[in-house]
Design an enzyme around this catalytic site. Structure first.
Site, short mmCIF file in Angstrom:
data_model
loop_
_atom_site.label_atom_id
_atom_site.label_comp_id
_atom_site.label_asym_id
_atom_site.label_seq_id
_atom_site.Cartn_x
_atom_site.Cartn_y
_atom_site.Cartn_z
N ALA A 88 45.26 50.87 162.39
CA ALA A 88 45.22 52.11 161.61
C ALA A 88 44.09 52.94 162.21
O ALA A 88 42.95 52.48 162.26
CB ALA A 88 44.95 51.83 160.15
N THR B 198 41.78 49.56 151.39
CA THR B 198 41.26 49.33 152.74
C THR B 198 40.59 50.61 153.20
O THR B 198 40.70 51.65 152.53
CB THR B 198 42.37 48.98 153.77
OG1 THR B 198 43.22 50.13 153.92
CG2 THR B 198 43.21 47.79 153.36
N TYR C 171 52.88 61.02 151.41
CA TYR C 171 52.94 59.84 152.28
C TYR C 171 54.30 59.72 152.99
O TYR C 171 54.46 60.14 154.13
CB TYR C 171 52.61 58.55 151.50
CG TYR C 171 52.32 57.42 152.45
CD1 TYR C 171 51.02 57.11 152.82
CD2 TYR C 171 53.37 56.69 153.03
CE1 TYR C 171 50.77 56.12 153.76
CE2 TYR C 171 53.11 55.71 153.96
CZ TYR C 171 51.81 55.42 154.31
OH TYR C 171 51.57 54.45 155.25
N SER D 278 40.50 42.92 162.49
CA SER D 278 39.14 42.77 161.96
C SER D 278 38.96 43.18 160.50
O SER D 278 37.95 42.83 159.89
CB SER D 278 38.17 43.56 162.84
OG SER D 278 38.61 44.90 162.94
N THR D 279 39.88 43.96 159.96
CA THR D 279 39.77 44.37 158.55
C THR D 279 41.18 44.44 157.95
O THR D 279 42.17 44.35 158.67
CB THR D 279 39.11 45.78 158.41
OG1 THR D 279 39.88 46.72 159.16
CG2 THR D 279 37.67 45.80 158.91
N PHE E 69 38.61 47.30 167.20
CA PHE E 69 37.65 48.25 167.77
C PHE E 69 36.48 48.33 166.81
O PHE E 69 36.55 49.04 165.81
CB PHE E 69 38.34 49.61 167.91
CG PHE E 69 37.77 50.48 168.98
CD1 PHE E 69 36.66 50.10 169.73
CD2 PHE E 69 38.36 51.71 169.27
CE1 PHE E 69 36.16 50.91 170.72
CE2 PHE E 69 37.86 52.53 170.27
CZ PHE E 69 36.76 52.12 170.99
N GLU E 70 35.43 47.58 167.07
CA GLU E 70 34.31 47.50 166.14
C GLU E 70 32.99 47.66 166.89
O GLU E 70 32.93 47.45 168.10
CB GLU E 70 34.34 46.15 165.39
CG GLU E 70 35.62 45.90 164.61
CD GLU E 70 35.82 46.83 163.42
OE1 GLU E 70 34.86 47.54 163.04
OE2 GLU E 70 36.93 46.86 162.86
P1 NAD Z 1 42.28 48.93 158.27
O1 NAD Z 1 41.58 50.22 158.47
O2 NAD Z 1 41.69 47.96 157.28
O3 NAD Z 1 42.39 48.13 159.67
C1 NAD Z 1 42.64 48.77 160.88
C2 NAD Z 1 42.43 47.81 162.04
O4 NAD Z 1 42.77 48.52 163.25
C3 NAD Z 1 40.99 47.31 162.23
O5 NAD Z 1 41.01 45.98 162.69
C4 NAD Z 1 40.46 48.21 163.35
O6 NAD Z 1 39.40 47.64 164.13
C5 NAD Z 1 41.71 48.36 164.19
N1 NAD Z 1 41.69 49.52 165.07
C6 NAD Z 1 41.69 50.83 164.74
N2 NAD Z 1 41.72 51.60 165.86
C7 NAD Z 1 41.76 50.74 166.91
C8 NAD Z 1 41.81 50.89 168.31
N3 NAD Z 1 41.85 52.09 168.90
N4 NAD Z 1 41.81 49.78 169.08
C9 NAD Z 1 41.76 48.54 168.53
N5 NAD Z 1 41.73 48.33 167.20
C10 NAD Z 1 41.72 49.42 166.40
O7 NAD Z 1 43.78 49.30 157.93
P2 NAD Z 1 44.92 48.68 157.00
O8 NAD Z 1 44.98 49.47 155.76
O9 NAD Z 1 44.83 47.19 156.94
O10 NAD Z 1 46.21 49.10 157.84
C11 NAD Z 1 46.82 48.27 158.78
C12 NAD Z 1 48.31 48.53 158.79
O11 NAD Z 1 48.84 48.20 157.50
C13 NAD Z 1 48.68 49.99 159.05
O12 NAD Z 1 49.86 50.03 159.81
C14 NAD Z 1 48.96 50.52 157.64
O13 NAD Z 1 49.82 51.62 157.62
C15 NAD Z 1 49.63 49.29 157.03
N6 NAD Z 1 49.65 49.30 155.56
C16 NAD Z 1 48.53 49.55 154.83
C17 NAD Z 1 48.61 49.61 153.44
C18 NAD Z 1 47.39 49.88 152.60
O14 NAD Z 1 47.54 50.17 151.39
N7 NAD Z 1 46.19 49.79 153.13
C19 NAD Z 1 49.85 49.37 152.80
C20 NAD Z 1 50.97 49.08 153.57
C21 NAD Z 1 50.87 49.06 154.96
#
Ligand code: NAD
Length: 424
Positions: A170, A306, A265, A80-81, A104-105
């Site tokens: 996440a 994010t 990190y 979702s995000t 989870f929204e």
């Molecule tokens: P985000 O916060 O934008 O998205 C998290 C997603 O997880 C959302 O869709 C949310 O609804 C869902 N979620 C959270 N808890 C949940 C649950 N209990 N049940 C169902 N859905 C749930 O996060 P993001 O930054 O896009 O991170 C996603 C992945 O990408 C992670 O593994 C993160 O480590 C990795 N990542 C992020 C970055 C960055 O800079 N943001 C860089 C590299 C890798």
């Protein structure tokens, strides 16, 4: 029907409101990026994408894919995000993929608006419906047995099987559905105290942050949330139900980043959890190869704005500087650009992934390029409260953060009431 004028309510790295029209506009912009990167657009002809539209939906509304023809069928966990949303959009808009999204929204209730991920999903759903793409959603705790069961049922009824599973959760906590234990993630160094530069998002000043090393409990908690346990359970649930198509791929996301952020990190609690996720992925890879001729590989993505990354000390300041440097060099990428590249270069139909020595896709190659990181290293020590706006693209970070919640998006009439209810 409930309409209201929605204003941002921000405190540090949290915003408690979201603008439905702004979120929809963000999703539409991502769809445009993905559509213009479709195979065939730049002279690459790809049969699978040419046929990947409504023609592959049978009468029950289920995606069909016989003999490799028809739309790609994708399950996105964390859809979702951020990166998960971008992966879903890229799959749908580039390949006409049939998708199931898990997240989870919170939906709106009365005059209280829903969360950005809810509105993002509603916007994607609209696009999918208008374009005849199969799209179905599961809203609930992905770590629970119940949501896995619901997802398995939905994948079976709407996709038949899956060709690709993207794992992009996440979260700060996870309850183990077997033991009932709730793990809590902490963002801490391991072994020694970390003292470093960060931006105080409330006061907009550069300050020194001191983070004490994690306790064993903190390390265990973080690995319990962001490590590979849950990913492993998803792979078992889908395999046991016979839902993984021949050659199915599993892609969880990770981050490594530059030495500058390692103490907090990669060498800290979250890095420990990512190592566990990467080890688990290797084990899943072995299982997938022998069972369905499939493959599991981590994609290491770049740092982007994010909700998850805003919460990590040091990272918002690092991203502000990184965005300025990468933009100036014509290397800028948001999640959608990263996901377009993931499909185009590595995992789209007919593509062979290029992997590093640890079996990972590296979408962080541009971020970690020598010249970008040399400039980061030279500027970072000179950043102060007086000069951070000039030395970094903090303005873009701030705007990018607000845009995650649908604010400061061009063309949105923020002074007018907007419908808060949305359908997913
Ligand atoms: P985000 O916060 O934008 O998205 C998290 C997603 O997880 C959302 O869709 C949310 O609804 C869902 N979620 C959270 N808890 C949940 C649950 N209990 N049940 C169902 N859905 C749930 O996060 P993001 O930054 O896009 O991170 C996603 C992945 O990408 C992670 O593994 C993160 O480590 C990795 N990542 C992020 C970055 C960055 O800079 N943001 C860089 C590299 C890798």
């Amino acid at each position: 029907m409930a309409t209201a004028v929605v204003e941002p309510r921000i405190r540090g790295f949290i915003c408690t409101t979201a603008h439905p029209a702004g979120c929809a506009s963000n999703v539409n912009a991502q769809i445009q990026v993905a559509r213009s990167a479709r195979p065939g657009q730049a002279g690459q002809v790809d049969q699978s994408s040419q046929t990947g539209q409504s023609g592959q939906v049978d009468q029950s509304g289920r995606a069909t894919r016989k003999n490799g023809a028809g739309p790609l069928r994708v399950l996105v966990i964390g859809a979702s995000t951020g990166y998960g949303l971008a992966a879903r959009i890229a799959a749908g808009a580039m390949y006409g993929a049939a998708t199931v999204g898990v997240f989870f929204e919170r939906e709106s209730s009365g005059t209280r608006c829903g969360t950005p991920g809810y509105y993002n999903t509603a916007a994607y759903q609209r696009y999918a419906t208008e374009n005849g793409l199969v799209s179905a959603n599961v809203n609930g705790d992905a770590y629970s047995h119940e949501i896995k069961r619901k997802t398995v049922e939905l994948v079976a009824s709407r996709l038949g099987q899956v060709d690709l599973v993207v794992y992009s959760l996440a979260s700060p906590r996870r309850t183990d559905p077997d033991t009932g234990e709730t793990y809590q993630a902490v963002l801490s160094p391991i072994g020694e105290t970390y003292v470093g530069k960060t931006i105080d998002l409330n006061r907009e000043v550069i300050s020194e942050v001191t983070v004490e090393p994690a306790s064993d409990e903190g390390i265990r908690g973080t690995v319990g949330v962001m490590g590979g346990d849950d990913l492993h359970r998803w792979s078992e649930a889908l395999l046991d139900a016979g839902l993984l198509a021949d050659g199915a791929r599993f892609i969880p996301f990770s981050y490594i980043g530059p030495a500058l952020t390692w103490p907090i990190y990669r060498s800290g609690t979250i890095g420990r959890a990512k190592e566990h996720l990467e080890q688990t992925t290797k084990a899943i890879d072995g299982g997938l190869r022998s069972s369905v001729g499939g493959k599991a590989m981590v994609s290491v993505n770049k740092a982007v704005i994010t909700q998850a990354s805003a919460a990590i000390p040091v990272v918002p300041l690092y991203i502000s500087l990184l965005y300025r440097i990468m933009r100036e060099r014509g290397l800028h990428e948001d999640p959608i650009h990263q996901m377009v590249r993931m499909f185009n270069d590595h995992i789209g139909p007919g593509r062979t992934p290029t992997l590093d020595e640890e079996n990972r896709i590296r979408l962080d190659d541009l971020e970690l390029g020598d010249s970008v990181q040399r400039e980061i290293d030279s500027v970072w020590p000179t950043i102060t409260t007086d000069n951070f706006r000039a030395l970094t693209d903090y303005g873009a970070y701030k705007r990018g953060f607000r845009q995650l919640f649908g604010f400061e998006v061009d063309g949105v009439a923020y002074d007018e009431p907007v419908e808060l209810e949305a359908e997913i």
